[in-house]
Design an enzyme around this catalytic site. Sequence first.
Site, PDB file in Angstrom:
ATOM      1  N   CYS A  40       0.908  -1.167  -0.101  1.00 35.09           N
ATOM      2  CA  CYS A  40       0.100   0.082  -0.065  1.00 35.09           C
ATOM      3  C   CYS A  40       0.916   1.252   0.086  1.00 35.09           C
ATOM      4  O   CYS A  40       1.094   1.561   0.941  1.00 35.09           O
ATOM      5  CB  CYS A  40      -0.939  -0.031   1.241  1.00 35.09           C
TER       6      CYS A  40
ATOM      7  N   CYS B  47      -0.535   4.283   2.056  1.00 38.13           N
ATOM      8  CA  CYS B  47      -0.316   3.933   3.629  1.00 38.13           C
ATOM      9  C   CYS B  47       1.176   4.563   3.827  1.00 38.13           C
ATOM     10  O   CYS B  47       1.513   4.996   4.990  1.00 38.13           O
ATOM     11  CB  CYS B  47      -0.614   2.503   4.131  1.00 38.13           C
ATOM     12  N   ASP B  48       2.289   3.642   3.056  1.00 37.89           N
ATOM     13  CA  ASP B  48       3.594   3.753   3.533  1.00 37.89           C
ATOM     14  C   ASP B  48       4.452   4.620   2.826  1.00 37.89           C
ATOM     15  O   ASP B  48       5.796   4.842   3.175  1.00 37.89           O
ATOM     16  CB  ASP B  48       4.108   2.174   3.287  1.00 37.89           C
TER      17      ASP B  48
END
Length: 314
Positions: A136, A139-140
């Site tokens: 993701c 997300c990261d």
Amino acid sequence: MNNERVRCLIIGSGPAGYTAAIYASRANLNPVLYEGIQPGGQLTTTTEVENFPGYPEGTTGIGLMEDLKKQAVRFGADIRAGIATAADLSASPYQLTIEGEKVIETETLIIATGATARYLGLADEQKYAGMGVSACATCDGFFYRKKVVAVVGGGDTACEEALYLASLASKVYLIVRKDHLRASKVMQQRVGEATNIQILFEHTTVGLFGEKGVEGVCLVKRKGEPGEEKLSLAIDGFFLAIGHTPNSGIFKEWLDTDEAGYIRTLPGTASTRLPGVFAAGDVADPHYRQAITAAASGCMAAIEADRYLITKGG
Ligand code: NDP
């Protein structure tokens, strides 16, 4: 066990689940919705959503899901945190176990559990989980500002992730196993225009290396062909974008699924082979997998659930 009886149970909180909740609430089915592993579903891991009708300037995945949830709550949907861990669909009312504890008995069930990101199956993906391996980018990606990253995959997701990362990282390698991208033309064009994305066609990932976290990726060019070439690249982050697996595990025993695990619905409907059990969104859709098609099938499932209860005299 602690049992509760409802008329309409919805499992999953992506566009399919929330849309089903909006329609089922408005039809007075008093739906209970369990959000599942990823509240808001896969769209919460996306940045921009430009193709959902009604947003001429686009919106964000998280914003869209918050709006859908608010709309479902406004009409009275009972939205709860929790994961369905077992299903007994041998007879109606159907029984769903939540978190191994609570049992919900329901006259109608709408399965909207979505799909989960796939991994390559390399031992190194486990070894470096949370230490440079991610599925993701949104997300990261933040952790890779001004760093070098690689994205594996050649579809729309891979292009989207690569473009997102290109806005943060200094360099993005897009590792593609074939000699072409599967992504839509517009995404291919955007990737082609990004000056810090380098596409590596016909490259297979065989491993990762690094002391404390990912420091590099081992690749083979034209694996298994004459003149195959081994190489390694220094990277700080490794992102998977190679598709998804439908979250149909606990339902497979009771419903028809295709070879990949997608729940089969009767053509043109959200109905499964069991009366009162419906499937909507990515868990039943190997073809389109769009937020709008998921929402549409959630709407179909709720309308079909309502009609089923009326016919049954519920
Ligand atoms: P896709 O199934 O479309 O693409 C998966 C990609 O991963 C393919 O390029 C595939 O390669 C590659 N791949 C699969 N397994 C491996 C492996 N073991 N090793 C290396 N590469 C592998 O999935 P996506 O998640 O990209 O997209 C799913 C759906 O969602 C599509 O319909 C897409 O259009 C849609 N989507 C739309 C978006 C948008 O409109 N903004 C954004 C994201 C997704 P190969 O081609 O060789 O099979």
